[in-house]
Design a protein around this motif. Structure first.
Motif, PDB file in Angstrom:
ATOM      1  N   ASN A   1      -3.932   4.734  -6.494  1.00 23.42           N
ATOM      2  CA  ASN A   1      -5.351   5.080  -6.395  1.00 23.42           C
ATOM      3  C   ASN A   1      -5.571   6.583  -6.542  1.00 23.42           C
ATOM      4  OD1 ASN A   1      -7.116   2.839  -6.185  1.00 23.42           O
ATOM      5  ND2 ASN A   1      -6.353   2.399  -4.131  1.00 23.42           N
ATOM      6  N   ARG A   2      -4.661   7.359  -5.984  1.00 28.82           N
ATOM      7  CA  ARG A   2      -4.783   8.819  -6.129  1.00 28.82           C
ATOM      8  C   ARG A   2      -4.698   9.213  -7.603  1.00 28.82           C
ATOM      9  NH1 ARG A   2      -1.884  13.112  -6.847  1.00 28.82           N
ATOM     10  NH2 ARG A   2       0.077  11.943  -7.049  1.00 28.82           N
TER      11      ARG A   2
ATOM     12  N   TYR B   1       0.805  -1.229   0.000  1.00 30.89           N
ATOM     13  CA  TYR B   1       0.000   0.000   0.000  1.00 30.89           C
ATOM     14  C   TYR B   1       0.837   1.278   0.000  1.00 30.89           C
ATOM     15  CZ  TYR B   1      -4.231  -2.693   0.712  1.00 30.89           C
ATOM     16  OH  TYR B   1      -5.263  -3.566   0.529  1.00 30.89           O
ATOM     17  N   LYS B   2       1.950   1.275   0.694  1.00 26.02           N
ATOM     18  CA  LYS B   2       2.721   2.506   0.853  1.00 26.02           C
ATOM     19  C   LYS B   2       3.841   2.590  -0.175  1.00 26.02           C
ATOM     20  CE  LYS B   2       0.144   3.581   4.310  1.00 26.02           C
ATOM     21  NZ  LYS B   2      -0.901   4.617   4.119  1.00 26.02           N
TER      22      LYS B   2
ATOM     23  N   GLU C   1      -7.746  10.233   5.069  1.00 25.75           N
ATOM     24  CA  GLU C   1      -6.988  11.132   4.202  1.00 25.75           C
ATOM     25  C   GLU C   1      -7.447  11.051   2.751  1.00 25.75           C
ATOM     26  OE1 GLU C   1      -2.907  10.132   4.701  1.00 25.75           O
ATOM     27  OE2 GLU C   1      -2.829  10.721   6.813  1.00 25.75           O
ATOM     28  N   VAL C   2      -8.579  10.382   2.505  1.00 25.80           N
ATOM     29  CA  VAL C   2      -9.040  10.160   1.134  1.00 25.80           C
ATOM     30  C   VAL C   2     -10.367  10.861   0.895  1.00 25.80           C
ATOM     31  CG1 VAL C   2      -9.697   8.426  -0.588  1.00 25.80           C
ATOM     32  CG2 VAL C   2      -7.869   7.929   1.055  1.00 25.80           C
TER      33      VAL C   2
ATOM     34  N   ARG D   1     -12.576   0.897   0.430  1.00 24.56           N
ATOM     35  CA  ARG D   1     -11.524   1.830   0.040  1.00 24.56           C
ATOM     36  C   ARG D   1     -11.507   1.915  -1.480  1.00 24.56           C
ATOM     37  NH1 ARG D   1      -6.264   0.217   2.556  1.00 24.56           N
ATOM     38  NH2 ARG D   1      -5.461   1.941   1.302  1.00 24.56           N
TER      39      ARG D   1
ATOM     40  N   ASP E   1      -1.865   3.071  -2.492  1.00 23.19           N
ATOM     41  CA  ASP E   1      -2.462   4.362  -2.120  1.00 23.19           C
ATOM     42  C   ASP E   1      -2.148   5.444  -3.160  1.00 23.19           C
ATOM     43  OD1 ASP E   1      -3.480   3.196   0.149  1.00 23.19           O
ATOM     44  OD2 ASP E   1      -1.871   3.897   1.457  1.00 23.19           O
ATOM     45  N   GLU E   2      -0.887   5.497  -3.600  1.00 20.92           N
ATOM     46  CA  GLU E   2      -0.492   6.507  -4.576  1.00 20.92           C
ATOM     47  C   GLU E   2      -1.125   6.219  -5.945  1.00 20.92           C
ATOM     48  OE1 GLU E   2       1.272   9.842  -6.278  1.00 20.92           O
ATOM     49  OE2 GLU E   2       0.853   9.289  -4.194  1.00 20.92           O
TER      50      GLU E   2
ATOM     51  N   SER F   1      -4.830  -4.753  -3.842  1.00 16.53           N
ATOM     52  CA  SER F   1      -3.738  -5.677  -3.539  1.00 16.53           C
ATOM     53  C   SER F   1      -3.926  -6.983  -4.310  1.00 16.53           C
ATOM     54  CB  SER F   1      -3.685  -5.969  -2.037  1.00 16.53           C
ATOM     55  OG  SER F   1      -4.751  -6.812  -1.657  1.00 16.53           O
TER      56      SER F   1
END
Length: 730
Positions: free
Chosen positions: A570-571, A560-561, A591-592, A650, A567-568, A656
């Motif tokens: 998905n942004r 994820y990180k 934060e989303v 999410r 996460d990135e 994943s």
């Protein structure tokens, strides 16, 4: 200021054994203007209670929430019973069903003499009742004992909260132990963990230490051992451990070193209490050992049953080929025949070998050989898979209803138990399990408990995919034992032979990546670039497919990180597929920022709404006034979410690889960078590659892909189902 409502309990709608209740409450007072319209009316409520009655007045503290199905409810965090103060209230209380034999006449006589302090006086000195006309010795004893018991329950709950328990936990504990609650805590607070599933070591340990528990107390050491074994099992998937492994981890939990003798005494006590099992220096949790033994015993029984009668079988299989317009290869024919002849069978094979095709044939063969109508077939047969997406694919391929295992077993989230179990078995006679590599040891054991001991079972799966998220590796162990009938499909369909994606999958299995397989056809592309450029390449590919259905295109990553983490991605994916607009409502969670039309993935099982871990949908609507609600459309099943379960989903432009298991997508993009480090291993990359049906993009470092194909270390789990099948249970 805490929000409260004051009033009377009307009725119960649902109650669990742990004290959780859904009910109806008549409001007579509140301190919130938003709730004033309920005064004189009823409101549904939820919470944990040790008892409620219709004659007391209660004050509920909590908040209003929106339930997905039942609308506005008052969620009770804690509550108080209001002691009757007015004479009429005390008369009503004493003449209630709580005090048998004390009617309104006697109650009025008592209150006329003792006044507003009646209850306090009776508790302090019941002999004050002797001189009241009409009150017998039996009445006095009843009043005093019942009132004392009535008051003591509240004292216990107050005592628990003073010790550090939340009101909710205090209710759960009292409902389980009743009068013994404080006694149990004083003797061994860690007993709570053993008896009640919702009590966890860290929580109880913190409270126990706060209440002067010695750090090296035997009960604390025993509880810590069980905690370590369970945590390591869930993290690494092992079913047993060595003494040295447990001893190494214990100090991190206990905060001090434990002597050899103390540790030995703890293990001996746990074994005596049947909390652990020790066999040949292997240390098992009792539940895990029992689960493995159950699986082995059931498989052995089924696999040693005599074959079914073959009469007419080959003719019927030939009819199937005509009926479906398919010519089965020898391996497929073998699997189809044995699915009828054997009571336990495993069918394994990689992508493109026709596993789904033969499930359809197995189903129809069973129907024809047993002369069943399609309606009767649904009563006799169950098609199950570990995830909602896998069950849906199974149903679409066979044209027969399929379900998740959790839904079939009727999982009750509140009590963490299955309603279909050894005491309430399903009546099905034939079970086909797809994506069996994803089934963990505990779930397999629960499934076997819920079906009859003579139910036929066919397990279908690809042993080279990722193992289950939960502990164990049932499919792998049974195959490795070579003691059970296994049909391996290796011959590719024509489409499979032409697929470079499938050839790559087999290259990964054989730890030998052929670089000349890439970029020679439309279905398989490798874009070599430095890690710093991977996101730019992902952005370009996303722009190419931004008009496609959200089900057709999927980015998969192992972590994820980081720069190339989920996460990135998905942004970036959100900015391309669903950019912000004044026409779309949005809501920030953590934060989303979630927008209407965002692609999201479900993170937990919610069987009551028919949505499961791994299901992918679109945000249909976001409401923020007056109620905060997010409606998500899962292929026509619209599920309402409120702030209490906003963390259950999410963004899903990237997901994943573990979450993708059981699903397929037309186009898959996989970043492949050395920055993923330990996350790059064979089963992970193999699982990711086999999610692609038509086109696969790999982006990044070719050496990272080759490194992943050769790394099998992460696959190793220590289990004993294989050993037990070969050598017997020890």
């Amino acid at each position: 200021m805490e929000t409260y409502i004051k009033g009377t309990f009307s009725r119960s709608i649902y109650e669990s054994s742990s004290g959780y209740m859904v009910g109806v409450f008549r409001v007579i007072e509140t301190n919130q203007e938003d709730l004033s319209h309920y005064v004189g009316r009823t409101i549904p409520f939820t919470g944990y209670f040790h008892e409620l009655n219709t004659f007391d007045t209660y004050q509920f503290f909590g908040k209003v929430v929106q339930h997905e199905k039942y609308g506005e409810q008052f969620q009770v965090d804690r509550y108080e019973r209001c002691v009757p103060e007015e004479k009429d209230g005390i008369v009503n209380f004493l003449s209630s069903d709580l005090f048998k034999g004390i009617g309104e006449k006697k109650a009025k006589a008592i209150v006329d003499v003792l006044g507003k302090d009646t209850l306090k006086i009776i508790l302090e000195n019941p002999n004050n009742l002797i001189l009241i006309p009409g009150i017998t010795e039996k009445n006095i004893q009843l009043l005093h004992s019942q009132l004392k018991e009535y008051e003591s329950s509240y004292e216990i709950i107050v005592s628990l909260t003073e010790k550090g328990f939340s009101s909710r936990d205090a209710m759960i504990l009292y409902n389980y132990y009743k009068k013994r609650t404080i006694e149990v805590f004083d003797e061994n607070p860690y007993q709570f963990i053993l008896d009640i599933y919702d009590m966890h070591f860290k929580k109880i340990d913190q409270i126990a230490l706060k209440n002067n528990m010695e750090k090296d107390h035997p009960y604390r050491i025993q509880a810590a051992i069980l905690y370590v074994m369970e945590e390591v099992s869930n993290t690494y998937g092992h079913s047993y451990y060595s003494r040295d492994e447990i001893a190494f981890l214990l100090p991190r939990v206990l905060g001090l070193e434990i002597s050899y003798d103390l540790l030995t005494e703890a293990f001996e006590a746990l074994e005596k209490d049947s909390r652990i099992v020790i066999r040949e220096d292997k240390y098992y949790l009792r539940d895990m050992y029992d689960a493995e033994c159950l699986i082995v015993k059931r498989i052995r029984i089924l696999s040693h049953n005599p074959d079914q009668n073959e009469k007419g079988l080959d003719d019927e299989i030939h009819h199937l080929e005509t009926f479906f317009g398919i010519t089965y290869n020898p391996q497929q024919l073998d699997a189809i025949r044995k699915s009828y002849l054997k009571d336990f069978l495993i069918v394994t094979g990689g992508p493109g070998t026709g596993k789904t095709t033969i499930m359809k044939a197995m189903l129809e063969l069973y129907r024809q050989m047993n002369h069943l109508s399609y309606e009767r077939l649904q009563e006799k047969v169950a098609l199950l898979a570990p995830t909602g997406r896998a069950a849906k694919r199974m149903s679409e391929a066979t044209m027969f209803p399929a379900s998740t295992i959790h839904r079939f077993l009727k999982w009750q989230k509140e009590q963490n138990r299955f309603q279909v179990n050894e005491y309430n078995k399903s009546k099905i006679e034939f079970l086909i399990l797809d994506e069996s590599s994803m089934i963990d040891t505990y779930l397999m054991a629960h499934l076997l408990r819920g079906i009859s001991s003579n139910c036929k079972i066919v397990m279908v799966g690809d042993d080279h995919q990722l193992p289950s998220v939960g502990p164990g590796q049932v499919l792998h162990d049974v195959i490795q034992s070579k003691a059970i009938e296994v049909v391996e499909l290796t011959e590719l369909y024509r489409q499979g032979k032409d697929s470079h994606i499938i050839h790559l999958a087999y290259d990964i299995r054989h730890k030998n990546i052929q670089r000349d397989i890439f970029n020679v056809s439309e279905d398989l592309t490798f874009i070599e670039c430095p890690d710093s450029d991977v996101m730019n390449q992902i952005r370009e590919i996303c722009q190419t497919y931004q008009e496609d259905s959200y089900h057709d295109f999927q980015i998969l990553a192992p972590m994820y990180k980081g720069l190339c983490g989920i996460d990135e991605i998905n942004r970036v994916g959100q900015s391309i597929f669903n950019p912000k607009s004044s026409l779309k409502k949005e809501y920030r969670i953590g934060e989303v920022d979630f927008l209407e039309n965002d692609k999201v993935i479900q993170l937990t099982n919610m069987p009551e709404d028919n949505v499961y871990n791994g299901d992918i949908g679109l945000i249909d609507q976001i409401k923020t006034n007056p109620k905060k609600e997010i409606l998500i459309d899962f292929d026509g099943n619209v599920v309402k979410y409120t702030p209490t379960n906003f963390m259950n989903f999410r963004l899903a432009y990237a997901i994943s690889i573990h979450k993708s298991q059981g699903s397929e997508f037309d186009v898959v993009v996989i970043p492949c960078v050395k920055g993923y480090r330990k996350m790059l291993y064979q089963k992970l990359i193999y699982t990711a590659v086999t999610r692609a049906k038509q086109k696969l993009y790999l982006i990044g470092d070719m050496e990272a892909l080759e490194m992943a194909a050769c790394n099998t270390y992460e696959d190793e789990r220590r289990t004993t189902i294989c050993d037990f099948l070969v050598s017997g249970i020890k």
